[in-house]
Write a protein that holds these residues in place. Structure first.
Motif, PDB file in Angstrom:
ATOM      1  N   SER A 121       0.838  -1.210   0.000  1.00  0.00           N
ATOM      2  CA  SER A 121       0.000   0.000   0.000  1.00  0.00           C
ATOM      3  C   SER A 121       0.865   1.249   0.000  1.00  0.00           C
ATOM      4  O   SER A 121       0.636   2.185  -0.784  1.00  0.00           O
ATOM      5  CB  SER A 121      -0.916   0.012   1.236  1.00  0.00           C
ATOM      6  N   GLY A 136      -4.637   2.738  -9.469  1.00  0.00           N
ATOM      7  CA  GLY A 136      -5.234   1.785  -8.546  1.00  0.00           C
ATOM      8  C   GLY A 136      -4.417   0.521  -8.414  1.00  0.00           C
ATOM      9  O   GLY A 136      -3.445   0.305  -9.134  1.00  0.00           O
ATOM     10  N   ARG A 158      -5.136   0.896   4.171  1.00  0.00           N
ATOM     11  CA  ARG A 158      -5.799   2.096   3.653  1.00  0.00           C
ATOM     12  C   ARG A 158      -5.140   3.364   4.189  1.00  0.00           C
ATOM     13  O   ARG A 158      -4.871   4.310   3.443  1.00  0.00           O
ATOM     14  CB  ARG A 158      -7.280   2.060   4.027  1.00  0.00           C
ATOM     15  N   LYS A 162      -3.526   6.242   1.795  1.00  0.00           N
ATOM     16  CA  LYS A 162      -4.205   7.531   1.696  1.00  0.00           C
ATOM     17  C   LYS A 162      -3.356   8.671   2.243  1.00  0.00           C
ATOM     18  O   LYS A 162      -3.504   9.823   1.807  1.00  0.00           O
ATOM     19  CB  LYS A 162      -5.546   7.477   2.434  1.00  0.00           C
ATOM     20  N   ALA A 167      -5.796   9.767  -3.842  1.00  0.00           N
ATOM     21  CA  ALA A 167      -6.590   9.399  -5.019  1.00  0.00           C
ATOM     22  C   ALA A 167      -6.390   7.945  -5.433  1.00  0.00           C
ATOM     23  O   ALA A 167      -7.183   7.411  -6.212  1.00  0.00           O
ATOM     24  CB  ALA A 167      -6.238  10.314  -6.198  1.00  0.00           C
ATOM     25  N   LYS A 169      -6.711   4.153  -5.761  1.00  0.00           N
ATOM     26  CA  LYS A 169      -7.823   3.271  -5.442  1.00  0.00           C
ATOM     27  C   LYS A 169      -7.320   1.873  -5.077  1.00  0.00           C
ATOM     28  O   LYS A 169      -6.462   1.312  -5.769  1.00  0.00           O
ATOM     29  CB  LYS A 169      -8.771   3.155  -6.633  1.00  0.00           C
ATOM     30  N   VAL A 171      -8.808  -1.744  -5.061  1.00  0.00           N
ATOM     31  CA  VAL A 171      -9.969  -2.393  -5.681  1.00  0.00           C
ATOM     32  C   VAL A 171      -9.714  -3.901  -5.712  1.00  0.00           C
ATOM     33  O   VAL A 171      -9.285  -4.447  -6.738  1.00  0.00           O
ATOM     34  CB  VAL A 171     -10.209  -1.839  -7.106  1.00  0.00           C
ATOM     35  N   VAL A 191     -12.729  -0.243   1.083  1.00  0.00           N
ATOM     36  CA  VAL A 191     -12.139  -0.331  -0.259  1.00  0.00           C
ATOM     37  C   VAL A 191     -12.751   0.746  -1.149  1.00  0.00           C
ATOM     38  O   VAL A 191     -13.766   1.361  -0.810  1.00  0.00           O
ATOM     39  CB  VAL A 191     -12.351  -1.741  -0.860  1.00  0.00           C
ATOM     40  N   ASP A 192     -12.122   0.957  -2.305  1.00  0.00           N
ATOM     41  CA  ASP A 192     -12.574   1.993  -3.229  1.00  0.00           C
ATOM     42  C   ASP A 192     -13.357   1.430  -4.404  1.00  0.00           C
ATOM     43  O   ASP A 192     -13.780   2.178  -5.294  1.00  0.00           O
ATOM     44  CB  ASP A 192     -11.362   2.768  -3.751  1.00  0.00           C
ATOM     45  N   GLY A 193     -13.558   0.131  -4.420  1.00  0.00           N
ATOM     46  CA  GLY A 193     -14.271  -0.546  -5.484  1.00  0.00           C
ATOM     47  C   GLY A 193     -13.911  -2.015  -5.455  1.00  0.00           C
ATOM     48  O   GLY A 193     -13.131  -2.459  -4.594  1.00  0.00           O
ATOM     49  N   THR A 226     -20.446   1.993  -4.775  1.00  0.00           N
ATOM     50  CA  THR A 226     -19.170   1.286  -4.915  1.00  0.00           C
ATOM     51  C   THR A 226     -18.891   1.021  -6.391  1.00  0.00           C
ATOM     52  O   THR A 226     -19.763   0.508  -7.095  1.00  0.00           O
ATOM     53  CB  THR A 226     -19.203  -0.054  -4.159  1.00  0.00           C
ATOM     54  N   GLU A 227     -17.704   1.362  -6.853  1.00  0.00           N
ATOM     55  CA  GLU A 227     -17.346   1.103  -8.242  1.00  0.00           C
ATOM     56  C   GLU A 227     -17.088  -0.394  -8.436  1.00  0.00           C
ATOM     57  O   GLU A 227     -16.301  -1.000  -7.714  1.00  0.00           O
ATOM     58  CB  GLU A 227     -16.109   1.910  -8.631  1.00  0.00           C
TER      59      GLU A 227
END
Length: 468
Positions: A121, A136, A158, A162, A167, A169, A171, A191-193, A226-227
């Protein structure tokens, strides 16, 4: 989800403004894996990632996104940083990083940070800070390792990312059946998606595309905001009866693009679509062609370790026109399966139906295994005074099974006094709309072999991606 829908609406409105045409619907359109190395070592003795060939292949595919896998040695990481990301940025291609989960240690360990996902990460975020096209990253088979990816640990991942690149992601890759209520409650807020590989669950099949829309719509309802990125299998799925065909991957991708436009998906990322001609998967071996003649056959399957019930079936139905003045109305075809008289009878039944009624049937255990057998059915009397008829080839479950794999083939249909298009099953587009299954566990498809798999599939996907 509201945001995605508004973006789609904005794209449509933009296309209506004078001077602006063919506004592209935003979405990730790309592929994952199939990372190639250069054919010859450089002066340092290392075969580096073949950035030039990969970028050229992605551009030919009209892809805007590439999922870069971290497998093998540390060269993948250093080449990503030093060469691939700058070249992808110049080509207008976004990049994701794929890291393997602990459960995949038998085949794949991502280096240099191995199973330290907090380090991944932090380091991916650091790289993204200086390379904005690194947008991502994903962990493959994420939900198989929830003992590692606890909410507390993912929270650390995370926070590490971050703090450096807000920005970026995260996923992870999650299969449809793994979206339990507990998973959604504990994991989705972190999560971002999600990447959603499509395999017609629960049947582990990559030949039947029609359950896709249902699964996408269910995830859209259960994961609002959620994407979701769809991942079609362009590469063989382990333990599946068949390899994905050109027409299957095209159909899934076409439907996925429709769901991107509707705001229910954020993108489509093929799983290992071969896009460089020297990829081993670029061509398919002749042994993959299971047709009697030509390249195509009808296939009727009950998968391994799959329970069925009596009355389940899957059939291919075709309307025929009766030839005026013909003295006889006859249909013949060849059929084959891998069972034989040494296997239990009374379970899987091959059938031909005329206007919804069975006019021929044969047990899968009746004939020698792996042998093409010709069936001829005289329909003259049954079709007296008619001008058209409906024929259906199907596999029918007379009794349910718990684990009795079968793949029935039908090919080389010949008609006397009747006519229909493509009796040799050479064009999947003719047969696929006619397929229907009852009960789900029995499925069927038009399996058409493409020797030049990568080139043929790539041309179709490129066209869909270009249209956006």
């Amino acid at each position: 989800m509201i945001r995605l829908a508004l973006v789609a609406v904005f794209a449509v409105l933009l296309s209506m403004i004078p001077g602006v045409s063919h506004a592209r619907v935003p979405g990730a359109l790309g592929t994952a894996g199939n990372l190639m190395r250069e054919e010859q070592p450089r002066a340092d003795g290392i075969r580096h990632v073949d950035t030039k060939s990969i970028i050229a292949g992605l551009k030919a595919l009209n892809a805007n996104t590439y999922v870069y896998p971290m497998a093998g040695d540390d060269v993948h990481w250093t080449d990503l940083r030093d060469e691939f990301l700058p070249a992808a940025a110049a080509a207008g291609i976004d990049v994701w990083v794929l890291v393997y989960s602990p459960s995949q240690a038998g085949c794949c360990v991502s280096r240099p940070f191995k199973h330290d996902y907090v380090a991944w990460s932090r380091e991916i975020a650091t790289l993204a800070k200086s390379h904005p096209n690194l947008v991502g990253w994903t962990v493959d088979d994420y939900a198989y390792d929830l003992m590692t990816f606890t909410p507390a640990y993912v929270g650390q991942m995370r926070s590490a990312a971050k703090a450096i690149s807000p920005a970026l992601k995260f996923v992870p890759t999650v299969y449809y059946g793994q979206f339990t209520d507990a998973f959604i409650a504990g994991q989705i807020p972190l999560v971002d998606g999600v990447v959603f590989p499509f395999r017609d669950e629960p049947y582990r099949d990559v030949s039947w595309p029609w359950s896709l829309s249902y699964q996408v719509q269910q995830l859209a309802k259960r994961l609002p905001g959620t994407e979701v990125y769809l991942m079609p299998y362009a590469y063989p799925l382990s333990h599946a009866a068949q390899k994905p065909t050109v027409s299957y991957v095209e159909a899934v991708t076409k439907k996925a693009v429709e769901h991107i436009r509707s705001g229910e998906l954020a993108g489509v990322l093929q799983y290992k679509l071969p896009f460089v001609s020297r990829d081993q998967a670029w061509t398919r071996p002749s042994a993959d062609n299971l047709a009697r003649t030509g390249d195509g056959r009808l296939s009727f399957v009950v998968q391994k370790q799959t329970a069925t019930k009596a009355g389940m079936s899957c059939g291919a139905t075709r309307n025929t026109v009766l030839t005026s003045g013909a003295a006889k109305r006859v249909v013949s075809f060849w059929h084959r399966d891998a069972r034989g008289p040494e296997h239990p009878a009374g379970y899987h039944i091959k059938q031909l139906l005329l206007n919804g009624k069975v006019v021929w049937e044969r047990d899968v255990a009746a004939d020698a295994a792996g042998t093409w057998v010709k069936a001829t059915v005289d329909l003259t009397a049954k079709l007296s005074g008619t001008t058209s008829a409906t024929l259906q080839w199907r596999l029918y479950e007379r009794k349910g099974v718990s684990d009795y794999f079968i793949d029935v083939s039908v090919d080389d249909i010949a008609l006397i006094g009747l006519a229909m298009n493509d009796p040799g099953v050479e064009n999947a587009a003719v047969w696929t709309p006619t397929l229907a299954r009852q009960g789900g566990a029995v499925y069927c498809s038009a399996q058409v072999y493409h020797e030049n798999y990568g080139a043929d599939l790539g041309a179709r996907i490129a066209k869909l991606y270009a249209a956006g």
